[in-house]
Enzyme design. Structure first.
Site, PDB file in Angstrom:
ATOM      1  N   CYS B 123     -57.292 -43.379  12.151  1.00 53.81           N
ATOM      2  CA  CYS B 123     -56.684 -43.739  13.589  1.00 53.81           C
ATOM      3  C   CYS B 123     -57.488 -44.444  14.497  1.00 53.81           C
ATOM      4  O   CYS B 123     -58.410 -43.938  14.923  1.00 53.81           O
ATOM      5  CB  CYS B 123     -56.369 -42.262  14.421  1.00 53.81           C
ATOM      6  SG  CYS B 123     -55.591 -42.557  16.118  1.00 53.81           S
ATOM      7  N   CYS B 126     -57.517 -43.484  18.343  1.00 53.72           N
ATOM      8  CA  CYS B 126     -58.049 -42.024  18.935  1.00 53.72           C
ATOM      9  C   CYS B 126     -58.294 -41.203  17.575  1.00 53.72           C
ATOM     10  O   CYS B 126     -59.371 -41.573  16.831  1.00 53.72           O
ATOM     11  CB  CYS B 126     -57.008 -41.335  19.627  1.00 53.72           C
ATOM     12  SG  CYS B 126     -55.392 -41.494  19.175  1.00 53.72           S
ATOM     13  N   SER B 127     -57.538 -40.309  17.329  1.00 57.17           N
ATOM     14  CA  SER B 127     -57.944 -39.192  16.177  1.00 57.17           C
ATOM     15  C   SER B 127     -56.698 -38.576  15.692  1.00 57.17           C
ATOM     16  O   SER B 127     -56.840 -37.532  15.193  1.00 57.17           O
ATOM     17  CB  SER B 127     -58.848 -38.221  16.840  1.00 57.17           C
ATOM     18  OG  SER B 127     -58.487 -37.396  17.728  1.00 57.17           O
ATOM     19  N   CYS B 128     -55.559 -39.358  15.532  1.00 60.27           N
ATOM     20  CA  CYS B 128     -54.362 -38.609  15.080  1.00 60.27           C
ATOM     21  C   CYS B 128     -54.647 -38.341  13.661  1.00 60.27           C
ATOM     22  O   CYS B 128     -55.185 -38.922  12.864  1.00 60.27           O
ATOM     23  CB  CYS B 128     -53.253 -39.523  15.105  1.00 60.27           C
ATOM     24  SG  CYS B 128     -52.918 -40.204  16.598  1.00 60.27           S
TER      25      CYS B 128
END
Lengths: 96, 221
Positions: B123, B126-128
């Site tokens: 991602c 961000c940090s999906c």
């Protein structure tokens, strides 16, 4: 909005726009040419949700495939390497 | 060797009467503005009665039950049952429910490694991450280095994880930028033809479901 503008196989270009705000189209892919691989449903618009609004109308979301070498001119891997990015319809334009 | 024999050229110049430096406690790290903000928001949510501390704790405990073992069970079943695999590839939520796993409302899509394509997930924004199926992401998944390098030099990142993908196999990076989360179905390792589901499950690692590695081989299991 049930009508979708693009189908799998369509050649598209990501809009080369740089508006302020919360946008989930990565900078590096703006202006790049790709091919739609899949429509993955319509979702509340994150550019609206980010500011506490309801995100309506929903925006069609597509998976779009790009050649690594088209995105990074100095890409060192094989020409067949790709990336697939999820992009909302209003960030895409028809190519050709 | 005795303590006095070792070479002090590495700056080990403190008096031997002093203790070695302690590892800092968590509280010794600087409290950032964002940490203060997160704490303040959490307190306000409780104070205004939107969510109770018990509900908050219950949710944290629920997320702690999410772990790579759930995804591993799903993957092992796809190796044994082609029809189940077909269902996973079209609807992870329904297929997971067959195994008693509730992945909640955020859609997860499975992507299959084949002889021709190796998939890896990042991602960049961000940090999906498919938390409901494989738990919380490792810290490196959220790092700027992983997020920026995987999208533009995936083969080098894979090499850093000890994974070499031959040039005749396409490396396909999936950037999880929007409403979907992705889980990789690693290929079934050779030499496991007579293995049962339980043994196969042990071959499926978290990293192989992110795509930075392959499933474990029988020799290393």
């Amino acid at each position: 909005m049930s009508e979708t503008k693009y189908q799998a196989g369509d050649a598209v270009k990501v809009r080369a726009a740089f508006p302020p705000g919360h946008v989930r189209t990565p900078h590096f892919i703006r202006g790049c040419d790709g091919v739609v691989t899949q429509y993955v449903g319509s979702h509340p618009n994150p550019e609206e949700l980010a500011y506490g609004r309801d995100g309506m109308p929903k925006k069609p979301l597509y998976r779009v495939k790009f050649n690594q070498a088209d995105v990074w001119p100095n890409y060192e891997g094989p020409a067949k390497d790709t990336m697939v990015i999820d992009i909302y319809e209003h960030w895409l334009e028809k190519n050709q | 060797m005795s303590h006095d024999d070792h070479d002090h050229s590495h700056g080990h110049d403190h008096s031997h009467d002093e203790p070695h430096p302690y590892q800092p406690d968590i509280e010794d790290a600087p409290f950032t503005e964002r940490m203060v903000m997160a704490q303040a928001v959490a307190e306000l949510i409780v104070e205004k009665g939107i969510v109770s501390t018990d509900e908050m704790r219950a949710q944290i405990e629920f997320m702690d039950t999410r772990e790579p073992a759930l995804g591993a069970k799903l993957v092992a079943r796809t190796w044994l049952d082609p029809e189940f695999k077909a269902r996973v590839l079209t609807d992870v939520k329904a297929a997971s429910a067959e195994l008693g796993i509730d992945i909640g409302d955020i859609p997860i899509q499975a992507i299959e490694n084949t002889e021709d394509v190796h998939n890896v997930v990042v991602c960049t924004l961000c940090s999906c991450y498919p938390r409901m199926l494989i738990g919380l992401p490792p810290d490196w998944y959220k790092s700027r280095a992983y997020r920026s390098r995987t999208i533009k030099e995936p083969r080098k990142v894979l090499e850093d994880f000890g994974t070499t993908i031959p040039d005749n196999v396409e490396v396909r990076v999936h950037d999880s930028t929007a409403d979907l989360r992705y889980v990789v179905l690693p290929a079934r390792p050779a030499g496991t033809d007579d293995w049962n589901e339980e043994r196969l499950t042990d071959l499926v690692t978290r990293d192989s479901m992110i795509g930075v590695s392959l499933a474990k081989s029988p020799e290393t299991a």
